[in-house]
Design a protein around this motif. Structure first.
Motif, PDB file in Angstrom:
ATOM      1  N   ALA A  92       0.934  -1.124  -0.016  1.00 44.46           N
ATOM      2  CA  ALA A  92      -0.075  -0.126   0.198  1.00 44.46           C
ATOM      3  C   ALA A  92       0.942   1.312   0.186  1.00 44.46           C
ATOM      4  O   ALA A  92       0.524   2.491  -0.524  1.00 44.46           O
ATOM      5  N   ILE A  93       2.017   1.098   0.762  1.00 47.27           N
ATOM      6  CA  ILE A  93       2.890   2.474   0.826  1.00 47.27           C
ATOM      7  C   ILE A  93       3.430   2.763  -0.526  1.00 47.27           C
ATOM      8  O   ILE A  93       3.703   3.778  -1.100  1.00 47.27           O
ATOM      9  N   ALA A  94       3.785   1.657  -1.276  1.00 49.33           N
ATOM     10  CA  ALA A  94       4.402   1.697  -2.562  1.00 49.33           C
ATOM     11  C   ALA A  94       3.253   2.223  -3.627  1.00 49.33           C
ATOM     12  O   ALA A  94       3.873   2.933  -4.647  1.00 49.33           O
ATOM     13  N   VAL A  95       1.833   2.160  -3.529  1.00 49.30           N
ATOM     14  CA  VAL A  95       0.954   2.372  -4.281  1.00 49.30           C
ATOM     15  C   VAL A  95       0.398   3.819  -3.989  1.00 49.30           C
ATOM     16  O   VAL A  95       0.185   4.762  -4.740  1.00 49.30           O
ATOM     17  N   VAL A  96       0.072   4.035  -2.737  1.00 47.92           N
ATOM     18  CA  VAL A  96      -0.703   5.202  -2.326  1.00 47.92           C
ATOM     19  C   VAL A  96       0.014   5.837  -1.285  1.00 47.92           C
ATOM     20  O   VAL A  96       1.048   5.498  -1.001  1.00 47.92           O
ATOM     21  N   ASP A  97      -0.375   6.800  -0.641  1.00 46.94           N
ATOM     22  CA  ASP A  97       0.093   7.531   0.293  1.00 46.94           C
ATOM     23  C   ASP A  97       0.345   6.735   1.747  1.00 46.94           C
ATOM     24  O   ASP A  97      -0.505   5.740   1.887  1.00 46.94           O
ATOM     25  N   LEU A  98       1.084   7.074   2.471  1.00 47.68           N
ATOM     26  CA  LEU A  98       1.579   6.451   3.805  1.00 47.68           C
ATOM     27  C   LEU A  98       0.333   6.524   4.651  1.00 47.68           C
ATOM     28  O   LEU A  98      -0.071   5.643   5.390  1.00 47.68           O
ATOM     29  N   ILE A  99      -0.390   7.495   4.713  1.00 47.13           N
ATOM     30  CA  ILE A  99      -1.735   7.595   5.414  1.00 47.13           C
ATOM     31  C   ILE A  99      -2.550   6.497   5.296  1.00 47.13           C
ATOM     32  O   ILE A  99      -3.400   5.936   6.281  1.00 47.13           O
ATOM     33  N   PHE A 100      -2.655   5.877   4.063  1.00 53.84           N
ATOM     34  CA  PHE A 100      -3.605   5.012   3.591  1.00 53.84           C
ATOM     35  C   PHE A 100      -3.096   3.291   3.784  1.00 53.84           C
ATOM     36  O   PHE A 100      -3.550   2.645   3.402  1.00 53.84           O
ATOM     37  N   ALA A 101      -1.844   3.340   4.636  1.00 53.69           N
ATOM     38  CA  ALA A 101      -1.214   2.033   4.350  1.00 53.69           C
ATOM     39  C   ALA A 101      -2.010   1.070   5.289  1.00 53.69           C
ATOM     40  O   ALA A 101      -1.837  -0.014   5.248  1.00 53.69           O
ATOM     41  N   TRP A 102      -2.656   1.336   6.140  1.00 51.14           N
ATOM     42  CA  TRP A 102      -3.525   0.637   6.908  1.00 51.14           C
ATOM     43  C   TRP A 102      -4.710  -0.031   6.384  1.00 51.14           C
ATOM     44  O   TRP A 102      -5.201  -0.944   6.758  1.00 51.14           O
ATOM     45  N   VAL A 103      -5.217   0.568   5.454  1.00 53.36           N
ATOM     46  CA  VAL A 103      -6.404   0.389   4.586  1.00 53.36           C
ATOM     47  C   VAL A 103      -6.543  -1.147   4.051  1.00 53.36           C
ATOM     48  O   VAL A 103      -7.354  -1.804   4.280  1.00 53.36           O
ATOM     49  N   PRO A 104      -5.628  -1.501   3.319  1.00 51.70           N
ATOM     50  CA  PRO A 104      -5.574  -2.988   2.756  1.00 51.70           C
ATOM     51  C   PRO A 104      -5.749  -3.961   3.796  1.00 51.70           C
ATOM     52  O   PRO A 104      -6.600  -5.108   3.605  1.00 51.70           O
ATOM     53  N   GLY A 105      -4.846  -4.103   4.921  1.00 52.64           N
ATOM     54  CA  GLY A 105      -5.042  -4.976   5.891  1.00 52.64           C
ATOM     55  C   GLY A 105      -6.349  -4.947   6.507  1.00 52.64           C
ATOM     56  O   GLY A 105      -6.835  -6.084   6.729  1.00 52.64           O
ATOM     57  N   CYS A 106      -6.794  -3.745   6.820  1.00 49.45           N
ATOM     58  CA  CYS A 106      -8.245  -3.864   7.640  1.00 49.45           C
ATOM     59  C   CYS A 106      -9.196  -4.278   6.672  1.00 49.45           C
ATOM     60  O   CYS A 106     -10.164  -5.155   7.115  1.00 49.45           O
ATOM     61  N   ALA A 107      -9.126  -3.776   5.476  1.00 48.38           N
ATOM     62  CA  ALA A 107     -10.114  -4.392   4.240  1.00 48.38           C
ATOM     63  C   ALA A 107     -10.164  -5.830   4.000  1.00 48.38           C
ATOM     64  O   ALA A 107     -11.128  -6.665   4.199  1.00 48.38           O
ATOM     65  N   TYR A 108      -8.973  -6.441   4.267  1.00 50.30           N
ATOM     66  CA  TYR A 108      -8.857  -7.923   4.034  1.00 50.30           C
ATOM     67  C   TYR A 108      -9.194  -8.647   5.147  1.00 50.30           C
ATOM     68  O   TYR A 108     -10.054  -9.586   4.993  1.00 50.30           O
ATOM     69  N   VAL A 109      -8.973  -7.977   6.308  1.00 52.47           N
ATOM     70  CA  VAL A 109      -9.354  -8.898   7.494  1.00 52.47           C
ATOM     71  C   VAL A 109     -11.023  -8.702   7.745  1.00 52.47           C
ATOM     72  O   VAL A 109     -11.653  -9.671   8.126  1.00 52.47           O
TER      73      VAL A 109
END
Length: 165
Positions: A92-109
């Protein structure tokens, strides 16, 4: 009175999620002066430091859980899930801003909790984080592959930022 929701969330899901979110949140500036001016081995070490810190946080939580009354194999499940979620955060950090790095993990869980298991069918093949046993090899392979892919996606972005300075 209102509605009551009785939903069991296993610690093997919750602890790694909290560890990954906290670890990704404490990265103040992954592309700061140290990373921008560093050489290649240091970039890898900085990414590895974040992963190790997250796994230490999850590991400490898992050890505390084991001491309180959990089972030792749950420690390995928590570590595996923590690595998987950190890999998603790196990607996520590689694709979007650092602020949104937590989103994929939370969405997956959340997606795994909502749709990853059925009462009569068991766990869906894509919901590897729901595997409660530490012995199957597939969840370990998937977790390590996601960590590798996340790091592989993150390092070129760091290189591009270094090239600008």
């Amino acid at each position: 009175m209102g509605y009551q929701i009785d939903f069991h969330v296993p610690a093997s899901l919750l602890l790694p999620l909290v560890a990954a979110c906290v670890s990704l949140a404490v990265i103040v500036d992954p592309f700061g002066a140290l990373v921008v001016t560093s050489v290649r081995p240091l970039r890898v070490l900085l990414c590895g430091r974040v992963l190790v810190c997250s796994l230490l946080f999850a590991g400490g939580s898992a050890i505390g859980l084991t001491v309180v009354g959990g089972s030792p194999p749950e420690f390995f499940v928590i570590m595996r899930n923590g690595a998987l979620l950190m890999g998603l955060g790196f990607a996520a950090i590689a694709v979007v801003d650092l602020i949104f790095a937590w989103v994929p993990g939370c969405a997956y869980v959340i997606t795994c909790m909502a749709a990853g298991s059925a009462a009569h069918e068991g766990r869906a093949s894509w919901a590897v984080i729901l595997e409660e046993s530490a012995t199957p090899a597939v969840p370990w392979i998937v977790s390590l592959a996601i960590v590798g892919a996340g790091l592989a996606a993150l390092l070129p972005r760091i290189r591009r930022i270094q090239a600008r300075h």
